[in-house]
Structures are given as structure tokens and as C-alpha cells.
Design a protein around this motif. Sequence first.
Motif, PDB file in Angstrom:
ATOM      1  N   PHE A  12       0.848  -1.196   0.000  1.00 29.28           N
ATOM      2  CA  PHE A  12       0.000   0.000   0.000  1.00 29.28           C
ATOM      3  C   PHE A  12       0.878   1.239   0.000  1.00 29.28           C
ATOM      4  CE2 PHE A  12      -0.127  -2.395   3.962  1.00 29.28           C
ATOM      5  CZ  PHE A  12       0.702  -1.628   4.759  1.00 29.28           C
ATOM      6  N   GLU A  13       0.269   2.349  -0.404  1.00 30.28           N
ATOM      7  CA  GLU A  13       0.981   3.620  -0.408  1.00 30.28           C
ATOM      8  C   GLU A  13       1.129   4.105   1.022  1.00 30.28           C
ATOM      9  OE1 GLU A  13       0.810   8.025  -2.531  1.00 30.28           O
ATOM     10  OE2 GLU A  13      -0.795   6.588  -2.921  1.00 30.28           O
ATOM     11  N   VAL A  14       2.267   4.718   1.311  1.00 35.54           N
ATOM     12  CA  VAL A  14       2.545   5.204   2.666  1.00 35.54           C
ATOM     13  C   VAL A  14       3.092   6.623   2.643  1.00 35.54           C
ATOM     14  CG1 VAL A  14       2.967   2.916   3.649  1.00 35.54           C
ATOM     15  CG2 VAL A  14       4.879   4.191   2.661  1.00 35.54           C
ATOM     16  N   LEU A  15       3.019   7.246   3.798  1.00 36.16           N
ATOM     17  CA  LEU A  15       3.642   8.551   4.021  1.00 36.16           C
ATOM     18  C   LEU A  15       4.871   8.315   4.882  1.00 36.16           C
ATOM     19  CD1 LEU A  15       0.480  10.668   4.962  1.00 36.16           C
ATOM     20  CD2 LEU A  15       1.736  10.687   2.792  1.00 36.16           C
ATOM     21  N   PRO A  16       6.071   8.583   4.350  1.00 39.05           N
ATOM     22  CA  PRO A  16       7.277   8.402   5.153  1.00 39.05           C
ATOM     23  C   PRO A  16       7.434   9.549   6.146  1.00 39.05           C
ATOM     24  CG  PRO A  16       7.850   9.181   2.968  1.00 39.05           C
ATOM     25  CD  PRO A  16       6.363   8.981   2.980  1.00 39.05           C
ATOM     26  N   PRO A  17       8.178   9.332   7.223  1.00 37.72           N
ATOM     27  CA  PRO A  17       8.378  10.381   8.221  1.00 37.72           C
ATOM     28  C   PRO A  17       9.368  11.459   7.774  1.00 37.72           C
ATOM     29  CG  PRO A  17       9.598   8.436   8.829  1.00 37.72           C
ATOM     30  CD  PRO A  17       8.793   8.075   7.620  1.00 37.72           C
ATOM     31  N   GLY A  18      10.027  11.236   6.669  1.00 37.40           N
ATOM     32  CA  GLY A  18      11.020  12.184   6.151  1.00 37.40           C
ATOM     33  C   GLY A  18      11.536  11.663   4.828  1.00 37.40           C
ATOM     34  N   PRO A  19      12.691  12.135   4.403  1.00 34.26           N
ATOM     35  CA  PRO A  19      13.256  11.673   3.129  1.00 34.26           C
ATOM     36  C   PRO A  19      13.470  10.166   3.112  1.00 34.26           C
ATOM     37  CG  PRO A  19      14.485  13.549   3.991  1.00 34.26           C
ATOM     38  CD  PRO A  19      13.542  13.127   5.059  1.00 34.26           C
ATOM     39  N   ARG A  36       6.913   1.938  13.765  1.00 30.84           N
ATOM     40  CA  ARG A  36       7.774   2.505  14.805  1.00 30.84           C
ATOM     41  C   ARG A  36       8.668   3.605  14.239  1.00 30.84           C
ATOM     42  NH1 ARG A  36      12.538   2.598  16.625  1.00 30.84           N
ATOM     43  NH2 ARG A  36      13.469   1.094  15.227  1.00 30.84           N
ATOM     44  N   LEU A  37       9.083   3.455  12.977  1.00 28.59           N
ATOM     45  CA  LEU A  37       9.915   4.458  12.322  1.00 28.59           C
ATOM     46  C   LEU A  37       9.137   5.713  11.917  1.00 28.59           C
ATOM     47  CD1 LEU A  37      12.076   2.098  10.086  1.00 28.59           C
ATOM     48  CD2 LEU A  37      12.872   3.448  12.049  1.00 28.59           C
ATOM     49  N   GLY A  38       7.801   5.640  12.007  1.00 30.44           N
ATOM     50  CA  GLY A  38       6.980   6.812  11.703  1.00 30.44           C
ATOM     51  C   GLY A  38       6.230   6.760  10.388  1.00 30.44           C
ATOM     52  N   PHE A  39       6.286   5.629   9.682  1.00 34.01           N
ATOM     53  CA  PHE A  39       5.521   5.500   8.435  1.00 34.01           C
ATOM     54  C   PHE A  39       4.044   5.365   8.765  1.00 34.01           C
ATOM     55  CE2 PHE A  39       9.696   4.719   6.934  1.00 34.01           C
ATOM     56  CZ  PHE A  39       9.688   4.943   5.570  1.00 34.01           C
ATOM     57  N   ARG A  40       3.204   5.981   7.926  1.00 32.28           N
ATOM     58  CA  ARG A  40       1.747   5.926   8.102  1.00 32.28           C
ATOM     59  C   ARG A  40       1.107   5.626   6.765  1.00 32.28           C
ATOM     60  NH1 ARG A  40       0.261   7.100  12.876  1.00 32.28           N
ATOM     61  NH2 ARG A  40      -1.822   7.829  12.421  1.00 32.28           N
ATOM     62  N   ARG A  41      -0.136   5.188   6.788  1.00 31.18           N
ATOM     63  CA  ARG A  41      -0.883   4.999   5.540  1.00 31.18           C
ATOM     64  C   ARG A  41      -1.061   6.352   4.870  1.00 31.18           C
ATOM     65  NH1 ARG A  41      -3.599  -0.291   5.154  1.00 31.18           N
ATOM     66  NH2 ARG A  41      -4.510   0.613   3.297  1.00 31.18           N
ATOM     67  N   LYS A  65       5.531   9.431  -4.742  1.00 31.45           N
ATOM     68  CA  LYS A  65       4.761   8.411  -4.028  1.00 31.45           C
ATOM     69  C   LYS A  65       5.692   7.304  -3.540  1.00 31.45           C
ATOM     70  CE  LYS A  65       0.386   9.166  -6.289  1.00 31.45           C
ATOM     71  NZ  LYS A  65      -0.757   8.538  -6.952  1.00 31.45           N
ATOM     72  N   VAL A  66       5.391   6.810  -2.350  1.00 29.13           N
ATOM     73  CA  VAL A  66       6.186   5.753  -1.725  1.00 29.13           C
ATOM     74  C   VAL A  66       5.232   4.643  -1.293  1.00 29.13           C
ATOM     75  CG1 VAL A  66       7.732   5.209   0.198  1.00 29.13           C
ATOM     76  CG2 VAL A  66       7.859   7.447  -0.908  1.00 29.13           C
ATOM     77  N   PHE A  67       5.650   3.410  -1.485  1.00 24.95           N
ATOM     78  CA  PHE A  67       4.834   2.253  -1.141  1.00 24.95           C
ATOM     79  C   PHE A  67       5.642   1.310  -0.261  1.00 24.95           C
ATOM     80  CE2 PHE A  67       3.283   3.938  -5.063  1.00 24.95           C
ATOM     81  CZ  PHE A  67       1.922   3.737  -5.049  1.00 24.95           C
ATOM     82  N   LEU A  68       4.937   0.500   0.494  1.00 25.35           N
ATOM     83  CA  LEU A  68       5.528  -0.668   1.138  1.00 25.35           C
ATOM     84  C   LEU A  68       4.980  -1.863   0.386  1.00 25.35           C
ATOM     85  CD1 LEU A  68       5.288   0.110   4.960  1.00 25.35           C
ATOM     86  CD2 LEU A  68       7.319   0.183   3.495  1.00 25.35           C
ATOM     87  N   GLY A  69       5.859  -2.714  -0.095  1.00 23.50           N
ATOM     88  CA  GLY A  69       5.442  -3.887  -0.857  1.00 23.50           C
ATOM     89  C   GLY A  69       5.892  -5.159  -0.166  1.00 23.50           C
ATOM     90  N   GLY A  70       5.021  -6.145  -0.202  1.00 22.84           N
ATOM     91  CA  GLY A  70       5.309  -7.398   0.473  1.00 22.84           C
ATOM     92  C   GLY A  70       5.492  -8.567  -0.474  1.00 22.84           C
ATOM     93  N   HIS A  71       5.349  -9.734   0.081  1.00 24.76           N
ATOM     94  CA  HIS A  71       5.549 -10.982  -0.660  1.00 24.76           C
ATOM     95  C   HIS A  71       4.678 -11.038  -1.916  1.00 24.76           C
ATOM     96  CE1 HIS A  71       6.078 -15.270  -1.416  1.00 24.76           C
ATOM     97  NE2 HIS A  71       4.771 -15.316  -1.559  1.00 24.76           N
ATOM     98  N   ASN A  72       3.411 -10.676  -1.806  1.00 25.62           N
ATOM     99  CA  ASN A  72       2.512 -10.789  -2.954  1.00 25.62           C
ATOM    100  C   ASN A  72       2.902  -9.834  -4.085  1.00 25.62           C
ATOM    101  OD1 ASN A  72       1.046 -12.900  -1.913  1.00 25.62           O
ATOM    102  ND2 ASN A  72      -0.548 -11.613  -1.045  1.00 25.62           N
ATOM    103  N   LEU A  73       3.492  -8.694  -3.790  1.00 26.33           N
ATOM    104  CA  LEU A  73       4.002  -7.824  -4.850  1.00 26.33           C
ATOM    105  C   LEU A  73       5.161  -8.518  -5.571  1.00 26.33           C
ATOM    106  CD1 LEU A  73       4.032  -5.174  -6.413  1.00 26.33           C
ATOM    107  CD2 LEU A  73       5.509  -4.236  -4.628  1.00 26.33           C
ATOM    108  N   ARG A  74       6.004  -9.210  -4.831  1.00 31.45           N
ATOM    109  CA  ARG A  74       7.098  -9.949  -5.462  1.00 31.45           C
ATOM    110  C   ARG A  74       6.561 -11.064  -6.353  1.00 31.45           C
ATOM    111  NH1 ARG A  74       8.942  -8.809  -0.418  1.00 31.45           N
ATOM    112  NH2 ARG A  74       8.615 -10.877   0.456  1.00 31.45           N
ATOM    113  N   VAL A  75       5.453 -11.694  -5.945  1.00 28.56           N
ATOM    114  CA  VAL A  75       4.829 -12.735  -6.777  1.00 28.56           C
ATOM    115  C   VAL A  75       4.361 -12.121  -8.096  1.00 28.56           C
ATOM    116  CG1 VAL A  75       2.843 -14.296  -6.966  1.00 28.56           C
ATOM    117  CG2 VAL A  75       4.161 -14.219  -4.850  1.00 28.56           C
TER     118      VAL A  75
END
Length: 88
Positions: A12-19, A36-41, A65-75
Motif C-alpha cells: 500500500f501507499e505510505v507517508l514516510p516520516p522524512g526523506p 515505529r519508524l513513523g511511516f503511516r498509511r 509516491k512511496v509504497f511498502l510492498g510485500g511478498h505478494n508484490l514480489r509474486v
Amino acid sequence: RHGWRDGEPWGFEVLPPGPVERYDADNKRPLREWARLGFRRVDGGPLPVGEVEMGLVQPNRSAGKVFLGGHNLRVIRRYNPPVNYGLA
């Protein structure tokens, strides 16, 4: 047959806490660690709670835009490797 995990998000797309340049894109972390690092949806809400490991994804021409991608994205990307294809 390709390893898709039912019930697990592709990402999903995320908002990073900084650069985002300060994070290693190949470093996969559990969602709780990204939170914990400050990333949010992207809507500002918290990331889902869980141990699912995801990595940082920045598509080409993403306008920041920044995303977090998991196993299914790799598939998905095993079939067609470009990041933009997987996100679409």
C-alpha cells in the motif's frame, strides 16, 4: 502455484516520516517496525499491525509516491518485473 498468500496485502501507499533516501530499499522489515519508524498509511492512519515483512518501493515517475510492498508484490513481479507493472 506461484506462492500468492491469501489474506496478505500486496502492499500500500505510505507517508514516510522524512526523506526516503535514508532507508535501504532492499531492507524488508515487519510492518510494526515501519510503524515505529513513523511511516503511516497515505490517508494518515496507522499501518496495519502485524509481522508481515515489507520493503520500501519507489516507482519510476511516481511524483514522490512511496509504497511498502510485500511478498505478494514480489509474486506479481515474477510475471512481469517492472515496479510500475506490479503496482498497477
